[in-house]
Scaffold this motif. Structure first.
Motif, PDB file in Angstrom:
ATOM      1  N   GLY A   1      12.744  14.184  -0.200  1.00  0.00           N
ATOM      2  CA  GLY A   1      11.815  13.806   0.854  1.00  0.00           C
ATOM      3  C   GLY A   1      12.300  12.567   1.574  1.00  0.00           C
ATOM      4  N   VAL A   2      11.350  11.818   2.136  1.00  0.00           N
ATOM      5  CA  VAL A   2      11.696  10.625   2.896  1.00  0.00           C
ATOM      6  C   VAL A   2      10.730   9.493   2.544  1.00  0.00           C
ATOM      7  N   LEU A   3      11.250   8.275   2.548  1.00  0.00           N
ATOM      8  CA  LEU A   3      10.463   7.069   2.308  1.00  0.00           C
ATOM      9  C   LEU A   3      10.559   6.205   3.551  1.00  0.00           C
ATOM     10  N   VAL A   4       9.404   5.703   4.014  1.00  0.00           N
ATOM     11  CA  VAL A   4       9.357   4.816   5.166  1.00  0.00           C
ATOM     12  C   VAL A   4       8.550   3.582   4.782  1.00  0.00           C
ATOM     13  N   LYS A   5       9.166   2.392   4.916  1.00  0.00           N
ATOM     14  CA  LYS A   5       8.466   1.131   4.648  1.00  0.00           C
ATOM     15  C   LYS A   5       8.317   0.389   5.966  1.00  0.00           C
ATOM     16  N   THR A   6       7.073   0.108   6.328  1.00  0.00           N
ATOM     17  CA  THR A   6       6.779  -0.704   7.516  1.00  0.00           C
ATOM     18  C   THR A   6       5.783  -1.765   7.097  1.00  0.00           C
ATOM     19  N   GLY A   7       6.223  -3.012   7.122  1.00  0.00           N
ATOM     20  CA  GLY A   7       5.366  -4.100   6.663  1.00  0.00           C
ATOM     21  C   GLY A   7       5.053  -3.909   5.190  1.00  0.00           C
ATOM     22  N   LEU A   8       3.773  -3.907   4.858  1.00  0.00           N
ATOM     23  CA  LEU A   8       3.349  -3.708   3.470  1.00  0.00           C
ATOM     24  C   LEU A   8       2.990  -2.255   3.176  1.00  0.00           C
ATOM     25  N   ASP A   9       3.146  -1.371   4.158  1.00  0.00           N
ATOM     26  CA  ASP A   9       2.826   0.050   3.975  1.00  0.00           C
ATOM     27  C   ASP A   9       4.089   0.831   3.624  1.00  0.00           C
ATOM     28  N   VAL A  10       4.003   1.627   2.561  1.00  0.00           N
ATOM     29  CA  VAL A  10       5.109   2.494   2.151  1.00  0.00           C
ATOM     30  C   VAL A  10       4.585   3.926   2.138  1.00  0.00           C
ATOM     31  N   LEU A  11       5.183   4.760   2.948  1.00  0.00           N
ATOM     32  CA  LEU A  11       4.806   6.167   3.042  1.00  0.00           C
ATOM     33  C   LEU A  11       5.947   6.996   2.482  1.00  0.00           C
ATOM     34  N   ILE A  12       5.627   7.842   1.512  1.00  0.00           N
ATOM     35  CA  ILE A  12       6.624   8.724   0.914  1.00  0.00           C
ATOM     36  C   ILE A  12       6.142  10.156   1.129  1.00  0.00           C
ATOM     37  N   SER A  13       6.975  10.961   1.753  1.00  0.00           N
ATOM     38  CA  SER A  13       6.648  12.356   2.003  1.00  0.00           C
ATOM     39  C   SER A  13       7.665  13.219   1.270  1.00  0.00           C
ATOM     40  N   VAL A  14       7.175  14.021   0.315  1.00  0.00           N
ATOM     41  CA  VAL A  14       8.048  14.876  -0.495  1.00  0.00           C
ATOM     42  C   VAL A  14       7.483  16.291  -0.527  1.00  0.00           C
TER      43      VAL A  14
ATOM     44  N   HIS B   1       0.874  -1.174   0.000  1.00  0.00           N
ATOM     45  CA  HIS B   1       0.000   0.000   0.000  1.00  0.00           C
ATOM     46  C   HIS B   1       0.911   1.225   0.000  1.00  0.00           C
ATOM     47  N   LEU B   2       0.795   2.065  -1.028  1.00  0.00           N
ATOM     48  CA  LEU B   2       1.659   3.234  -1.202  1.00  0.00           C
ATOM     49  C   LEU B   2       0.871   4.512  -0.978  1.00  0.00           C
ATOM     50  N   LYS B   3       1.452   5.409  -0.197  1.00  0.00           N
ATOM     51  CA  LYS B   3       0.856   6.728  -0.002  1.00  0.00           C
ATOM     52  C   LYS B   3       1.949   7.759  -0.230  1.00  0.00           C
ATOM     53  N   VAL B   4       1.709   8.704  -1.165  1.00  0.00           N
ATOM     54  CA  VAL B   4       2.650   9.784  -1.451  1.00  0.00           C
ATOM     55  C   VAL B   4       2.038  11.069  -0.897  1.00  0.00           C
ATOM     56  N   LEU B   5       2.732  11.663   0.069  1.00  0.00           N
ATOM     57  CA  LEU B   5       2.230  12.867   0.734  1.00  0.00           C
ATOM     58  C   LEU B   5       3.015  14.099   0.319  1.00  0.00           C
ATOM     59  N   LEU B   6       2.285  15.196   0.116  1.00  0.00           N
ATOM     60  CA  LEU B   6       2.868  16.524  -0.084  1.00  0.00           C
ATOM     61  C   LEU B   6       2.620  17.302   1.206  1.00  0.00           C
TER      62      LEU B   6
END
Length: 134
Positions: free
Chosen positions: A70-83, A7-12
């Motif tokens: 920005g930064v990428l964080v992967k925990t389990g199946l969740d990937v959060l990218i904040s740019v 599950h990918l979430k790209v945050l601004l």
């Protein structure tokens, strides 16, 4: 049995740019180079450099997004990218141009502004120290 998907979430800074489920792979860029993420990869954190983010889903295929640092964080199946900024598109050449023109040049301008602010702060601190000694 099918392998689990990410599950990918790209945050601004003030909005969600993209939220995707069923992501089978992600390729991101750091200052040291590109690296790939698959669902079973160990959890990780990475500082991203301005560049092209690639993710793949069965529904959309391979998708390219120009992202700023920005930064990428992967925990389990969740990937959060904040740019800071992101630009979607289909033409890879245009996305590369956007990274060069909008993200890298602006970073140079930001560095210039930071240098000027640092000089102002240094000057202020010197005058303040002189004022305290009088």
């Amino acid at each position: 049995m099918p392998s689990p998907l990410m599950h990918l979430k790209v945050l601004l800074p003030f909005q969600i740019f993209a939220e995707k489920t069923g992501v089978s792979r992600i390729v991101a860029e750091t200052r040291e180079g590109s690296f790939g993420l698959l669902p079973h990869r160990l959890d990780c954190v990475a500082a991203l450099a301005p560049g092209i983010l690639i993710y793949e889903t069965e529904a959309e295929g391979e998708v390219c997004v120009a992202v700023d640092e920005g930064v990428l964080v992967k925990t389990g199946l969740d990937v959060l990218i904040s740019v800071r900024r992101a630009i979607g598109g289909t033409d890879l050449a245009q996305l590369h141009d956007a990274v060069k023109k909008e993200f890298l040049i602006l970073d140079e301008d930001e560095q210039s502004v930071r240098q000027v602010v640092a000089k102002l702060e240094t000057g202020f601190l010197r005058r303040f120290a002189t004022f305290q000694h009088e």
